[in-house]
Design an enzyme around this catalytic site. Sequence first.
Site: not given
Ligand code: G3P
Length: 216
Positions: A83
């Site tokens: 990634k």
């Molecule tokens: O895969 C990326 C994701 O985990 C981000 O999620 O909820 O932290 O915006 P969030």
Amino acid sequence: MKFFIDTAEIAEIRELAETGLVDGITTNPSLIKQSGRDFIEVVTEICALIPGPVSAEVIATDTAGMLTEGRRLAGIASNITVKLPITWDGLKACRALTDEGIATNLTLCFSANQALLAAKAGASFVSPFIGRLDDLQVDGMELIHNIRTIYDNYGFETEILAASIRSAAHVEACALAGADVATIPPKVLKSLSQHMLTDKGLASFLADWDATGQKI
Ligand code: G3P
């Protein structure tokens, strides 16, 4: 649409894998911090549990550093996806790793142009962050629709991996928009099976069955 699970918690992954619904895993530095585990150790365990792609994120911000870390991560298991952030350095690292046959996931995508660059750099996956756009009152789903249109216009094979999913409504909208993959937090995945009428209907069937006095 494939389901990836957005977590670095081994117990959660093990439990969800039993459903046969898990096609892959995504991790990021924040999820590793949350797990309290050693990064390489936990990613190695995840790769042994889940045969599908497992995203592990580099920390370096320059191309050379990303390549060193990316190659090290790719050496953990054959199902590692490296990634990388969608930055100029990340795009250069993506091209080099792709040419070496290493799978890549370009993350922190917030615009269709970034997704276009990711596809041209040969990324295996691009990760548009829906929830974080919604947080800013920008429609995150519109980004998924736009990337789908652009990729279909030119036949790009990069898979749209919808990320930053916060609700069951997001999952449904991603499926309708033609996202190839949704990476879903465990709690949201479990919520997909819930419906008030399912609970109510089941209670009523069970009550009627009890009244018959029969056994299966
Ligand atoms: O895969 C990326 C994701 O985990 C981000 O999620 O909820 O932290 O915006 P969030």
